[in-house]
Design a protein around this motif. Structure first.
Motif, PDB file in Angstrom:
ATOM      1  N   UNK A  97       0.823  -1.212   0.000  1.00  0.00           N
ATOM      2  CA  UNK A  97       0.000   0.000   0.000  1.00  0.00           C
ATOM      3  C   UNK A  97       0.856   1.260   0.000  1.00  0.00           C
ATOM      4  N   UNK A  98       2.048   1.179   0.589  1.00  0.00           N
ATOM      5  CA  UNK A  98       2.888   2.369   0.727  1.00  0.00           C
ATOM      6  C   UNK A  98       3.765   2.640  -0.493  1.00  0.00           C
ATOM      7  N   UNK A  99       3.634   1.822  -1.528  1.00  0.00           N
ATOM      8  CA  UNK A  99       4.322   2.115  -2.788  1.00  0.00           C
ATOM      9  C   UNK A  99       3.778   3.425  -3.360  1.00  0.00           C
ATOM     10  N   UNK A 100       4.627   4.211  -3.969  1.00  0.00           N
ATOM     11  CA  UNK A 100       4.210   5.520  -4.467  1.00  0.00           C
ATOM     12  C   UNK A 100       3.085   5.415  -5.501  1.00  0.00           C
ATOM     13  N   UNK A 101       3.187   4.435  -6.413  1.00  0.00           N
ATOM     14  CA  UNK A 101       2.136   4.335  -7.432  1.00  0.00           C
ATOM     15  C   UNK A 101       0.786   4.009  -6.796  1.00  0.00           C
ATOM     16  N   UNK A 140       6.603   7.347   3.433  1.00  0.00           N
ATOM     17  CA  UNK A 140       6.550   7.227   4.888  1.00  0.00           C
ATOM     18  C   UNK A 140       5.467   8.142   5.437  1.00  0.00           C
ATOM     19  N   UNK A 141       5.093   7.913   6.677  1.00  0.00           N
ATOM     20  CA  UNK A 141       4.110   8.775   7.328  1.00  0.00           C
ATOM     21  C   UNK A 141       4.664  10.196   7.392  1.00  0.00           C
ATOM     22  N   UNK A 142       3.852  11.156   6.983  1.00  0.00           N
ATOM     23  CA  UNK A 142       4.280  12.555   6.958  1.00  0.00           C
ATOM     24  C   UNK A 142       4.722  13.037   5.603  1.00  0.00           C
ATOM     25  N   UNK A 143       4.951  12.110   4.655  1.00  0.00           N
ATOM     26  CA  UNK A 143       5.374  12.505   3.310  1.00  0.00           C
ATOM     27  C   UNK A 143       4.246  13.223   2.574  1.00  0.00           C
ATOM     28  N   UNK A 144       4.622  14.281   1.852  1.00  0.00           N
ATOM     29  CA  UNK A 144       3.665  15.053   1.055  1.00  0.00           C
ATOM     30  C   UNK A 144       3.860  14.723  -0.417  1.00  0.00           C
ATOM     31  N   UNK A 145       2.812  14.256  -1.062  1.00  0.00           N
ATOM     32  CA  UNK A 145       2.855  13.914  -2.492  1.00  0.00           C
ATOM     33  C   UNK A 145       2.091  14.983  -3.249  1.00  0.00           C
ATOM     34  N   UNK A 146       2.709  15.539  -4.260  1.00  0.00           N
ATOM     35  CA  UNK A 146       2.108  16.668  -4.971  1.00  0.00           C
ATOM     36  C   UNK A 146       2.337  16.532  -6.476  1.00  0.00           C
ATOM     37  N   UNK A 147       1.329  16.926  -7.255  1.00  0.00           N
ATOM     38  CA  UNK A 147       1.503  16.994  -8.706  1.00  0.00           C
ATOM     39  C   UNK A 147       2.466  18.141  -8.992  1.00  0.00           C
ATOM     40  N   UNK A 168      -8.994   6.671   1.448  1.00  0.00           N
ATOM     41  CA  UNK A 168      -8.831   5.966   2.727  1.00  0.00           C
ATOM     42  C   UNK A 168      -8.412   6.908   3.851  1.00  0.00           C
ATOM     43  N   UNK A 169      -8.606   6.453   5.091  1.00  0.00           N
ATOM     44  CA  UNK A 169      -8.356   7.300   6.259  1.00  0.00           C
ATOM     45  C   UNK A 169      -6.898   7.657   6.459  1.00  0.00           C
ATOM     46  N   UNK A 170      -5.989   6.861   5.895  1.00  0.00           N
ATOM     47  CA  UNK A 170      -4.571   7.100   6.179  1.00  0.00           C
ATOM     48  C   UNK A 170      -3.919   8.135   5.266  1.00  0.00           C
ATOM     49  N   UNK A 171      -4.704   8.718   4.352  1.00  0.00           N
ATOM     50  CA  UNK A 171      -4.187   9.813   3.524  1.00  0.00           C
ATOM     51  C   UNK A 171      -5.156  10.985   3.550  1.00  0.00           C
ATOM     52  N   UNK A 172      -4.627  12.171   3.341  1.00  0.00           N
ATOM     53  CA  UNK A 172      -5.432  13.374   3.195  1.00  0.00           C
ATOM     54  C   UNK A 172      -5.117  13.991   1.844  1.00  0.00           C
ATOM     55  N   UNK A 180      -1.404  15.745  -1.628  1.00  0.00           N
ATOM     56  CA  UNK A 180      -1.910  14.900  -0.556  1.00  0.00           C
ATOM     57  C   UNK A 180      -0.805  14.586   0.429  1.00  0.00           C
ATOM     58  N   UNK A 181      -1.201  13.992   1.541  1.00  0.00           N
ATOM     59  CA  UNK A 181      -0.241  13.685   2.589  1.00  0.00           C
ATOM     60  C   UNK A 181      -0.584  12.348   3.226  1.00  0.00           C
ATOM     61  N   UNK A 182       0.442  11.572   3.546  1.00  0.00           N
ATOM     62  CA  UNK A 182       0.260  10.313   4.254  1.00  0.00           C
ATOM     63  C   UNK A 182       0.247  10.643   5.745  1.00  0.00           C
ATOM     64  N   UNK A 183      -0.888  10.441   6.416  1.00  0.00           N
ATOM     65  CA  UNK A 183      -1.027  10.854   7.811  1.00  0.00           C
ATOM     66  C   UNK A 183      -0.823   9.706   8.790  1.00  0.00           C
ATOM     67  N   UNK A 184      -0.890   8.466   8.309  1.00  0.00           N
ATOM     68  CA  UNK A 184      -0.680   7.316   9.190  1.00  0.00           C
ATOM     69  C   UNK A 184      -0.418   6.080   8.346  1.00  0.00           C
ATOM     70  N   UNK A 185       0.018   5.015   8.989  1.00  0.00           N
ATOM     71  CA  UNK A 185       0.178   3.740   8.296  1.00  0.00           C
ATOM     72  C   UNK A 185      -1.198   3.106   8.099  1.00  0.00           C
TER      73      UNK A 185
END
Length: 206
Positions: A97-101, A140-147, A168-172, A180-185
């Motif tokens: 699930x934590x793969x970037x794609x 990782x948790x806290x990473x920010x993914x942006x276009x 899902x709840x683990x991303x915003x 978007x941001x990964x907020x939890x595992x």
């Protein structure tokens, strides 16, 4: 990098269920499972009952096909999951699930994991401000993914921002800024893929 280039609808028919490999097409009447709900090949309609090994193998193949990776990469992730504290099967799914794609797909920036993989490979995304074009990159948790800024004007992303996605709840996700941001595992309950991970562990433990 090696990847499967054959007909993806054939993979869904082989597993006997939708793997959602073609995005929006999978929700229409054109879906191969809806039209031909049996395994491909000459003897596809005469499938025999699977042995325990056969069941374990099918679960592994299903997981690989859901996430679009091949055997070597999958095995490496399993070996990494084994060394982590906790339940090996859940660790494996969490790494997938934590793969970037997959994260890009989960955030709704792509219609399928295959499309997400292509968008990442073409350099459309940054992680914490740095361009990353490796689909297997583990966030990782806290990473920010942006276009990336040069890709924001793309019609593709503008269309995706207008489509309602069950995030899902683990991303915003902020669709206005295409970030978007990964907020939890992700927990096991967050992973909605129908995989019996304990069968995969049993297979590799033989």
């Amino acid at each position: 990098m090696a990847r499967y280039t054959g007909p993806v609808c054939r993979l869904c028919r082989r597993e006997g269920q939708k793997l959602y490999l073609k995005g929006e097409r999978c929700y229409t009447d054109k879906c191969a499972i809806a039209r031909r709900g049996y395994a491909p090949g000459q003897h596809g309609q005469n499938r025999k009952k699977l042995s325990n090994y056969g069941l374990q193998l099918r679960e592994k193949q299903k997981a690989k096909r859901f996430y679009g990776i091949l055997e070597t990469q999958f095995r490496h992730l399993f070996e990494r999951a084994e060394k982590m504290p906790g339940i090996t099967g859940e660790n494996l799914l969490r790494l997938l699930e934590m793969r970037l794609d997959n994260v890009v797909y989960r955030m709704g920036f792509a219609a399928s994991r295959k499309e997400a993989r292509q968008l990442v490979r073409h350099g459309h995304f940054s992680v914490n401000g740095n361009k990353v074009d490796i689909p297997s990159y583990l966030v990782s948790v806290g990473d920010a993914i942006k276009v990336r800024e040069k890709s924001m004007s793309s019609v593709k992303f503008k269309e995706r921002a207008e489509i309602a996605v069950n995030v899902p709840n683990w991303v915003q996700v902020n669709y206005e800024n295409l970030e978007g941001k990964v907020v939890s595992l992700p927990t096991r309950e967050d992973i909605d893929i129908p995989i019996a991970e304990h069968l995969i562990v049993e297979l590799y433990s033989r």
